[in-house]
Motif scaffolding. Structure first.
Motif, PDB file in Angstrom:
ATOM      1  N   ILE A  87      77.532 -45.374  13.558  1.00 32.21           N
ATOM      2  CA  ILE A  87      76.194 -44.801  13.820  1.00 32.21           C
ATOM      3  C   ILE A  87      75.451 -45.674  14.836  1.00 32.21           C
ATOM      4  O   ILE A  87      74.897 -45.168  15.812  1.00 32.21           O
ATOM      5  CB  ILE A  87      75.394 -44.654  12.501  1.00 32.21           C
ATOM      6  CG1 ILE A  87      76.029 -43.570  11.619  1.00 32.21           C
ATOM      7  CG2 ILE A  87      73.926 -44.325  12.784  1.00 32.21           C
ATOM      8  CD1 ILE A  87      75.380 -43.389  10.271  1.00 32.21           C
ATOM      9  N   LEU A  88      75.503 -46.999  14.622  1.00 35.94           N
ATOM     10  CA  LEU A  88      74.806 -47.895  15.562  1.00 35.94           C
ATOM     11  C   LEU A  88      75.459 -47.884  16.945  1.00 35.94           C
ATOM     12  O   LEU A  88      74.840 -48.281  17.922  1.00 35.94           O
ATOM     13  CB  LEU A  88      74.786 -49.323  14.993  1.00 35.94           C
ATOM     14  CG  LEU A  88      73.843 -49.543  13.802  1.00 35.94           C
ATOM     15  CD1 LEU A  88      74.063 -50.910  13.172  1.00 35.94           C
ATOM     16  CD2 LEU A  88      72.379 -49.393  14.220  1.00 35.94           C
ATOM     17  N   SER A  89      76.705 -47.421  17.023  1.00 36.03           N
ATOM     18  CA  SER A  89      77.364 -47.280  18.330  1.00 36.03           C
ATOM     19  C   SER A  89      76.771 -46.118  19.111  1.00 36.03           C
ATOM     20  O   SER A  89      76.912 -46.039  20.319  1.00 36.03           O
ATOM     21  CB  SER A  89      78.847 -46.965  18.168  1.00 36.03           C
ATOM     22  OG  SER A  89      79.487 -47.988  17.521  1.00 36.03           O
ATOM     23  N   LYS A  90      76.161 -45.183  18.387  1.00 35.48           N
ATOM     24  CA  LYS A  90      75.701 -43.959  19.057  1.00 35.48           C
ATOM     25  C   LYS A  90      74.189 -43.780  19.071  1.00 35.48           C
ATOM     26  O   LYS A  90      73.676 -43.003  19.867  1.00 35.48           O
ATOM     27  CB  LYS A  90      76.339 -42.742  18.388  1.00 35.48           C
ATOM     28  CG  LYS A  90      77.853 -42.725  18.574  1.00 35.48           C
ATOM     29  CD  LYS A  90      78.405 -41.351  18.335  1.00 35.48           C
ATOM     30  CE  LYS A  90      79.895 -41.306  18.621  1.00 35.48           C
ATOM     31  NZ  LYS A  90      80.433 -39.977  18.617  1.00 35.48           N
ATOM     32  N   GLN A 145      86.894 -49.860   6.664  1.00 39.51           N
ATOM     33  CA  GLN A 145      86.166 -49.819   7.949  1.00 39.51           C
ATOM     34  C   GLN A 145      87.118 -49.429   9.074  1.00 39.51           C
ATOM     35  O   GLN A 145      86.781 -48.640   9.955  1.00 39.51           O
ATOM     36  CB  GLN A 145      85.520 -51.189   8.227  1.00 39.51           C
ATOM     37  CG  GLN A 145      84.350 -51.483   7.302  1.00 39.51           C
ATOM     38  CD  GLN A 145      83.942 -52.943   7.244  1.00 39.51           C
ATOM     39  OE1 GLN A 145      84.519 -53.803   7.917  1.00 39.51           O
ATOM     40  NE2 GLN A 145      82.952 -53.238   6.414  1.00 39.51           N
ATOM     41  N   SER A 146      88.302 -49.986   9.008  1.00 36.15           N
ATOM     42  CA  SER A 146      89.314 -49.696  10.019  1.00 36.15           C
ATOM     43  C   SER A 146      89.686 -48.215  10.046  1.00 36.15           C
ATOM     44  O   SER A 146      89.993 -47.650  11.095  1.00 36.15           O
ATOM     45  CB  SER A 146      90.555 -50.497   9.646  1.00 36.15           C
ATOM     46  OG  SER A 146      91.084 -51.055  10.758  1.00 36.15           O
ATOM     47  N   ALA A 147      89.650 -47.602   8.868  1.00 34.72           N
ATOM     48  CA  ALA A 147      89.998 -46.182   8.781  1.00 34.72           C
ATOM     49  C   ALA A 147      88.808 -45.289   9.126  1.00 34.72           C
ATOM     50  O   ALA A 147      88.950 -44.258   9.797  1.00 34.72           O
ATOM     51  CB  ALA A 147      90.491 -45.862   7.369  1.00 34.72           C
ATOM     52  N   ALA A 148      87.611 -45.698   8.693  1.00 32.05           N
ATOM     53  CA  ALA A 148      86.443 -44.801   8.840  1.00 32.05           C
ATOM     54  C   ALA A 148      85.829 -44.833  10.237  1.00 32.05           C
ATOM     55  O   ALA A 148      85.404 -43.793  10.749  1.00 32.05           O
ATOM     56  CB  ALA A 148      85.379 -45.168   7.800  1.00 32.05           C
ATOM     57  N   GLY A 151      82.586 -52.731  -3.327  1.00 30.29           N
ATOM     58  CA  GLY A 151      82.596 -54.019  -2.629  1.00 30.29           C
ATOM     59  C   GLY A 151      83.625 -54.113  -1.517  1.00 30.29           C
ATOM     60  O   GLY A 151      83.961 -55.210  -1.076  1.00 30.29           O
ATOM     61  N   SER A 152      84.121 -52.982  -1.018  1.00 34.88           N
ATOM     62  CA  SER A 152      85.154 -53.032   0.033  1.00 34.88           C
ATOM     63  C   SER A 152      84.552 -52.822   1.433  1.00 34.88           C
ATOM     64  O   SER A 152      85.280 -52.688   2.400  1.00 34.88           O
ATOM     65  CB  SER A 152      86.247 -51.999  -0.247  1.00 34.88           C
ATOM     66  OG  SER A 152      85.676 -50.710  -0.349  1.00 34.88           O
ATOM     67  N   GLY A 153      83.229 -52.771   1.534  1.00 39.99           N
ATOM     68  CA  GLY A 153      82.584 -52.707   2.850  1.00 39.99           C
ATOM     69  C   GLY A 153      82.324 -51.300   3.362  1.00 39.99           C
ATOM     70  O   GLY A 153      82.329 -51.062   4.569  1.00 39.99           O
ATOM     71  N   LYS A 154      82.016 -50.369   2.457  1.00 41.29           N
ATOM     72  CA  LYS A 154      81.778 -48.980   2.888  1.00 41.29           C
ATOM     73  C   LYS A 154      80.488 -48.859   3.721  1.00 41.29           C
ATOM     74  O   LYS A 154      80.391 -47.993   4.575  1.00 41.29           O
ATOM     75  CB  LYS A 154      81.719 -48.049   1.670  1.00 41.29           C
ATOM     76  CG  LYS A 154      83.061 -47.931   0.946  1.00 41.29           C
ATOM     77  CD  LYS A 154      83.042 -46.889  -0.138  1.00 41.29           C
ATOM     78  CE  LYS A 154      82.225 -47.270  -1.346  1.00 41.29           C
ATOM     79  NZ  LYS A 154      82.729 -48.453  -2.079  1.00 41.29           N
ATOM     80  N   THR A 155      79.504 -49.743   3.452  1.00 39.71           N
ATOM     81  CA  THR A 155      78.229 -49.624   4.181  1.00 39.71           C
ATOM     82  C   THR A 155      78.438 -49.809   5.689  1.00 39.71           C
ATOM     83  O   THR A 155      78.019 -48.977   6.493  1.00 39.71           O
ATOM     84  CB  THR A 155      77.205 -50.657   3.645  1.00 39.71           C
ATOM     85  OG1 THR A 155      77.276 -50.648   2.223  1.00 39.71           O
ATOM     86  CG2 THR A 155      75.804 -50.336   4.097  1.00 39.71           C
ATOM     87  N   LEU A 156      79.122 -50.903   6.068  1.00 44.52           N
ATOM     88  CA  LEU A 156      79.370 -51.104   7.506  1.00 44.52           C
ATOM     89  C   LEU A 156      80.332 -50.049   8.042  1.00 44.52           C
ATOM     90  O   LEU A 156      80.297 -49.737   9.230  1.00 44.52           O
ATOM     91  CB  LEU A 156      79.931 -52.504   7.773  1.00 44.52           C
ATOM     92  CG  LEU A 156      78.941 -53.670   7.719  1.00 44.52           C
ATOM     93  CD1 LEU A 156      79.642 -54.973   8.074  1.00 44.52           C
ATOM     94  CD2 LEU A 156      77.759 -53.455   8.659  1.00 44.52           C
TER      95      LEU A 156
END
Ligand SMILES: Nc1ncnc2c1ncn2[C@@H]1O[C@H](COP(=O)(O)OP(=O)(O)OP(=O)(O)O)[C@@H](O)[C@H]1O
Length: 543
Positions: free
Chosen positions: A151-154, A120-123, A140-145
């Motif tokens: 996206i939800l930021s924009k 998440q920190s990288a993406a 299971g490393s959190g790719k969805t968020l």
């Protein structure tokens, strides 16, 4: 700090070690709460013991030259306990540092998401800077968020009100983000993740368009609610789009989750329509070559998977604009990667020798580092009984067993139930309602063993799943990685056991080599998982 002292002693836990040193450097005093952990000593549940768990040492049986291990942590059958996160895949920075808007930060905190994971920190910054990306990191490393948060930021009700993006978005009725997933279950899981962040008052900003559900109701909801985001399966999205009921020409984001699966033959036509229409302005000829600027004014394409074979690299280059490959510890231009390999790429390492290092590195990154892998040889007619003994030996409470054939899958459920083990079937022949009811029962602990097929191998997130069993071997190492990844999510403990016949052992050995993980031979004797010592020695070489 008991947990950290355990973590730092574990040789496979490089993430945890790196994490510790960075937090120490940049964030002052180290507390478990500051890292999003619940202390084991906190009285969160009156029924829970406050004592730290004991890690039972391996039991030596010298006569047979074997070693036995038993899963610790989960005790009495039927009592569901959440699995602790043991090897933290978290990054050293906070969500605040990633440039997310205040409202979204509030919602993240409310939902208990305190620290971003490494991927998440990288993406997140890469997507916020408008790059097309391929996100690849282990299951299971959190790719969805990792893609939902930018996206939800924009777009939608939580977006950063101060920035209106590039001003390129289309009419008000246009969808702003389309998220495509290969199964209904995964699609609905993504919808729920978005709804959680949006909250009850704003949840109509997302609409599911999954197959198997009532299409006219979906179309009606699109018309009435004018959602900013739709999430669905390729067939249903393409169908509604072709009927003129889904306005996506002004769409700003196209997400292809489990991209390598979406590239399979089954989805070819639907995917073609989606890629050609989403974010393409009306009047433009999709076949006409476009300048880089014209491409950029269109949608941003985000592709996601734990496994990225050459086909994905090729698709990303042709559908995206200067895409980046985003991994937990790396962000590199996709241009720098080879896009050629054998046409029928069946496993992460099956590329040519010149590409094999790269592919091996990726394979290494598709499996959670904390997973333990075993295989057990038995006769075909004893497989289900071996599964039952395996579940008891490991004291596993939430088990996913994979099979390749639906009829045999039903037999396995019947046999397990007949022996008093609560089991249920999940496969594509079941209706949508039956599938979601079964999944709900499995998640809330009413079903101990979910016997399923490839349908559940992708994306399914059941945090409590502590054991994955391959009752039939997967077709290749990519399928092995996705099946295995249903356990050990977000740094939790997890075990994978492949139950096979003697002539299949070479397939297990091949996958062990391709995935660069030790898969140890074991037996289930006297209620214990028993590993041969000779096997341990040979596996040292693999490690
Ligand atoms: N920063 C975070 N803090 C705590 N929990 C998180 C965080 N990010 C994600 N999670 C949780 O971790 C779990 C796994 O995340 P997710 O399903 O996105 O993994 P994934 O990498 O997409 O896996 P797969 O490759 O299997 O699809 C989910 O339950 C999710 O809610």
């Amino acid at each position: 700090l008991h947990k950290f002292s355990c973590v730092s002693r574990m040789p496979w836990c490089h993430n945890g070690v790196r994490f510790l040193s960075q937090v120490g450097q940049h964030h002052g005093p180290l507390t478990l709460a500051s890292l999003g952990y619940k202390s084991e000593f906190e009285p969160t549940n009156k029924n829970k013991s406050n004592k730290p768990k004991k890690h039972s040492p391996p039991i030596e049986i010298p006569k047979a030259k074997v070693k036995a291990v038993r899963s610790d942590g989960i005790k009495a059958a039927g009592v569901k306990k959440s699995l602790e996160i043991e090897s933290a895949p978290f990054a050293a920075n906070s969500f605040l540092e990633l440039g997310l808007p205040p409202l979204l930060l509030e919602r993240l905190e409310r939902e208990g998401f305190n620290v971003p994971t490494e991927v998440q920190s990288a993406a997140i910054p890469s997507i916020l800077k408008n790059h097309d990306v391929v996100i690849q990191s282990y299951t299971g490393s959190g790719k969805t968020l990792a893609y939902l948060l930018p996206i939800l930021s924009k777009v939608g009700p939580l977006k950063d009100k101060s920035s209106n993006g590039n001003g390129e978005s289309g009419k008000k009725t246009d969808i702003e983000a389309v998220i495509v997933a290969p199964s209904r279950e995964l699609g609905m899981q993504i919808v729920r993740e978005i709804e959680k962040l949006l909250g009850p008052s704003d949840k109509k900003a997302v609409q599911q368009l999954v197959g198997g559900a009532n299409r006219s109701r979906q179309e009606e909801a699109l018309r009435k609610n004018k959602p900013a985001i739709v999430v669905g399966t390729p067939g249903r999205i393409a169908e509604i789009s072709a009927a003129g009921k889904l306005h996506t020409h002004g769409c700003r984001f196209l997400v292809l989750d489990e991209i390598d699966e979406l590239l399979s033959f089954n989805f070819r036509e639907a995917m073609h329509r989606i890629v050609e229409h989403v974010g393409r302005r009306s009047g433009a000829n999709p076949r006409e070559p476009k300048s880089a600027l014209a491409m950029r004014a269109e949608r941003q394409t985000i592709m996601v998977s734990a496994t990225v074979p050459f086909s994905v690299i090729r698709a990303a280059r042709s559908w995206g604009h200067d895409p980046l490959l985003v991994q937990a510890k790396n962000v590199i231009p996709l241009e720098s990667m080879p896009a050629t390999g054998p046409g029928n790429l069946s496993g992460p390492m099956s590329g040519s020798s010149s590409n094999s290092n790269l592919q091996a590195k990726q394979a290494d990154q598709s499996l959670p580092p904390a997973l333990k892998h075993y295989y057990c040889v038995t006769k075909l007619q004893h497989k289900v009984d071996t599964l039952r003994r395996c579940v008891h030996a490991l004291d596993a409470q939430t088990v996913i067993a994979f099979m390749n054939n639906t009829r045999q899958l039903k037999d396995a459920v019947f046999k397990l139930e007949a022996r008093g083990m609560k089991a249920a079937e999940l496969h594509g022949d079941l209706g949508k309602l039956a599938r979601s009811t079964t999944l709900k029962k499995f998640k809330n602990g009413e079903v101990r063993v979910l016997v399923t097929n490839e349908l559940s191998a992708r994306g399914l997130d059941v945090a409590e799943c502590d054991l994955v069993v391959n009752l039939d071997l997967p077709t290749d190492s990519i399928h092995y990685a996705h099946r295995a990844g249903r356990t050990g999510r977000l740094g939790r403990r997890g075990t994978v056991v492949s139950i096979c016949e003697e002539p299949e052992v070479f397939v297990v050995k091949k996958m062990q080599k391709q995935l660069a993980v030790p898969i140890q031979a074991c037996e289930f004797t006297e209620g214990r998982l028993v590993i041969g010592k000779e096997e341990e020695k040979t596996l040292e070489a693999v490690r």
